[in-house]
Design a protein around this motif. Structure first.
Motif, PDB file in Angstrom:
ATOM      1  N   LYS A   1     -42.177  96.857  15.696  1.00 44.67           N
ATOM      2  CA  LYS A   1     -43.053  96.318  16.741  1.00 44.67           C
ATOM      3  C   LYS A   1     -42.298  95.371  17.673  1.00 44.67           C
ATOM      4  N   PHE A   2     -40.990  95.188  17.413  1.00 50.72           N
ATOM      5  CA  PHE A   2     -40.209  94.214  18.164  1.00 50.72           C
ATOM      6  C   PHE A   2     -39.431  94.881  19.294  1.00 50.72           C
ATOM      7  N   PRO A   3     -39.071  94.105  20.321  1.00 50.98           N
ATOM      8  CA  PRO A   3     -38.211  94.648  21.374  1.00 50.98           C
ATOM      9  C   PRO A   3     -36.869  95.086  20.792  1.00 50.98           C
TER      10      PRO A   3
ATOM     11  N   ARG B   1     -42.747  84.133  20.087  1.00 48.24           N
ATOM     12  CA  ARG B   1     -42.823  83.880  21.528  1.00 48.24           C
ATOM     13  C   ARG B   1     -41.732  84.618  22.282  1.00 48.24           C
ATOM     14  N   LEU B   2     -40.555  84.698  21.660  1.00 48.16           N
ATOM     15  CA  LEU B   2     -39.419  85.328  22.322  1.00 48.16           C
ATOM     16  C   LEU B   2     -39.689  86.803  22.632  1.00 48.16           C
ATOM     17  N   THR B   3     -40.455  87.454  21.775  1.00 46.51           N
ATOM     18  CA  THR B   3     -40.713  88.880  21.981  1.00 46.51           C
ATOM     19  C   THR B   3     -41.445  89.155  23.293  1.00 46.51           C
ATOM     20  N   GLY B   4     -42.127  88.151  23.839  1.00 48.12           N
ATOM     21  CA  GLY B   4     -42.858  88.342  25.085  1.00 48.12           C
ATOM     22  C   GLY B   4     -42.156  87.820  26.314  1.00 48.12           C
ATOM     23  N   LEU B   5     -40.920  87.339  26.158  1.00 48.92           N
ATOM     24  CA  LEU B   5     -40.177  86.776  27.286  1.00 48.92           C
ATOM     25  C   LEU B   5     -39.115  87.756  27.776  1.00 48.92           C
ATOM     26  N   PRO B   6     -38.767  87.706  29.070  1.00 54.71           N
ATOM     27  CA  PRO B   6     -37.654  88.516  29.570  1.00 54.71           C
ATOM     28  C   PRO B   6     -36.356  88.136  28.866  1.00 54.71           C
TER      29      PRO B   6
END
Length: 550
Positions: A78-80, A127-132
């Motif tokens: 589910k992660f980038p 939180r990092l998963t949703g940041l550029p």
């Protein structure tokens, strides 16, 4: 599953990266067309893949192949995608470093997990998963107590209990062998969010006492007492060997790995290399003429910024009676890294698991206690008991080393030209703060102590007023006079608290752009959302703001 743990992205330069993995069996591991063969320790298998030929200032997705089979990212992830982001001319003056220490794993015990609260690093990863990607940090610094080998979760204690432990005279609530440490790392690093963030943010690590045992290397008396335990030799060998495999190797650059004699010998062993690592651990633990044989301190260059990570646990000199936080050769190496090319540095970071600047009251207590404990007799024995019971073993408790580090920091800050800031990053003490040092005879770059602890743990309630009182200016003045009367030396600087003490799980970020820098402390709420609790400017362009809340 061919991949047991990892990948963990470690040292990254403009054109290279080091990726660490643990595999189920002996195998060839491949990342971006570069491969490495695993080596075996006590039946477990590890590889460090050195990725070469990367382009500066780029972001490259990567996969991990084990014997030709893709094992990362996992099919249902589910992660980038995990990426390697290199530095280069376009990012040479930018820096974003996340740091913290003391991360206890999730326990599965609802009551204990509620007491521990939300894991700040886990929440940061979410939180990092949703940041550029360009907003992701350049490095993650884990400043000690990555694992708790002496404070096990209830489930881990149950796994260790039983006839075998009693038969061998080993403690039922502490890990002793390499195999037991391996399970501990699996549990601690196997959390999905943590596993992902370690796969995509270059991570530097240094150990502290709980990675081995509480109060590790507090004093010569402590070492003599623990060395008398029949199981300790197994424990220190396992602890240092697993640290070398899981944490230390990835701190090294490809060039350093290529010339590291121990790593080369391990790779050349056909079969299990545990016997060699036992010898390595013995060398690391033993003082020879007041020095340690293995260096765990290291240096990372991050564009126009530098991290010098200092081993303030295993490098201690105790057995010879000449108490030092670092032996002379180690300290000279650290100082050389601080001074090398400093005229081209924007920001100099010194990492040490133990704070250099403690709350002033506590610092004076530690300094006086050191003198008392070294006297011998009844007062000396009482001083030693207090030293161990109250954990009085930070930099101020090694007075000569404390003054030597202070002088080295003043020299770096007062050089012409000097870095814009000099910051000491630490953990250990289960509260967070930012303090500024004011040197008596030096006008130069601002010098700060930045402490972030714990990432996931707690501080007993009775200690909170102790830490708060430790920063009281009025009490500090009284204690300084008391300490001087009891033989504590005059200090070359004073220091004041700019933010904190902050209690609770915390993650900190040092951000720099050119010659400006600031530090931000964040804490998770019950929904794992991170809130800024303090923000402090480290450069003089604007005054430091007050903390948002404490």
């Amino acid at each position: 599953m061919p991949l047991i743990l990892g990948p963990v992205l470690r040292h990254v330069s403009e054109t290279t990266a080091v990726v660490w993995v643990q595999t189920e069996e002996a195998a060839d591991v491949e990342v971006l067309g570069c491969s490495a063969r695993t080596f075996e320790v006590s039946g477990f298998h590890y590889a460090l893949v050195v990725v070469r030929g990367l382009t500066p200032d780029t972001v490259t997705e990567y996969q991990v192949l084990v014997d030709g089979e893709q094992v990362w990212p996992e099919a249902d992830s589910k992660f980038p995608p995990s990426v390697i982001r290199t530095r280069g001319p376009e990012t040479t003056d930018r820096l974003r470093v996340v740091f913290g220490s003391c991360r206890y794993p999730k326990t599965g015990d609802d009551k204990l997990d509620a007491k521990l609260g939300a894991d700040a690093l886990d929440c940061y990863a979410t939180r990092l998963t949703g940041l550029p990607v360009d907003e992701w940090p350049d490095a993650l610094l884990l400043l000690g107590d990555q694992v708790y080998a002496d404070e096990l979760t209830p489930d881990a204690r149950r796994n260790l209990a039983g006839h075998r432990r009693r038969l061998h005279g080993r403690p039922a609530d502490e890990v002793v062998t390499f195999t037991e440490y391996e399970r501990l790392y699996q549990h601690t690093w196997g959390d999905p969010e943590i596993r992902w963030v370690l796969s995509t943010v270059p991570t530097a690590m240094i150990f502290d006492d709980h990675d081995i045992r509480d109060d590790w290397n507090t004093s010569a008396t402590w070492r003599a007492e623990v060395n008398a335990k029949p199981w300790w030799r197994d424990r220190i060998r396992a602890g240092l060997a697993t640290y070398w495999v899981y944490q230390h190797l990835g701190n090294l650059s490809p060039e350093e790995l290529a010339v590291d004699e121990d790593f080369r010998k391990v790779l050349a062993i056909d079969g299990d290399c545990w016997g060699y690592l036992e010898q390595l651990a013995d060398r690391a633990d033993t003082e020879v003429e007041g020095e340690k044989a293995i260096r765990f301190s290291f240096r990372w260059d991050l564009g126009r910024n530098r991290l010098v990570m200092v081993d303030s646990r295993n490098s201690r000199v105790l057995d010879s009676g000449d108490r030092k936080m670092l032996d002379d050769t180690e300290f000279a190496w650290v100082q050389a890294q601080m001074n090398d090319g400093r005229e081209s540095l924007d920001h100099l970071l010194i990492g040490t698991s133990l704070p250099w600047l403690m709350p002033p009251v506590i610092a004076d207590v530690q300094s006086v206690n050191e003198r008392t404990a070294s006297r011998g007799g009844i007062r000396g024995r009482l001083g030693e008991k207090l030293r161990q019971a109250a954990d009085l073993e930070h930099w101020p408790a090694f007075t000569d080393s404390f003054l030597r580090l202070s002088a080295a920091l003043a020299e770096s800050a007062g050089a012409e030209p000097a870095p814009a800031t000099v910051s000491v990053l630490s953990g250990d003490v289960h509260h967070s703060y930012a303090a500024r040092a004011d040197f008596t005879d030096t006008a130069g770059a601002p010098v700060h102590q930045l402490v972030c602890s714990p990432v996931h743990n707690y501080v007993p309630g009775f200690l909170k007023p102790v830490f708060k009182t430790g920063w009281s200016p009025k009490v500090s003045r009284v204690m300084r006079r008391w300490a001087r009367r009891h033989g504590a030396p005059e200090l070359p600087m004073s220091w004041q608290n700019l933010s904190g003490p902050l209690f609770g799980n915390t993650i900190a970020t040092l951000r720099a752009a050119g010659r400006r820098a600031e530090v931000i402390f964040e804490q998770p709420d019950k929904d794992c959302q991170l809130d800024v609790v303090a923000e402090v400017a480290l450069t003089a362009e604007r005054p430091p703001p007050r903390p948002v809340r404490s």
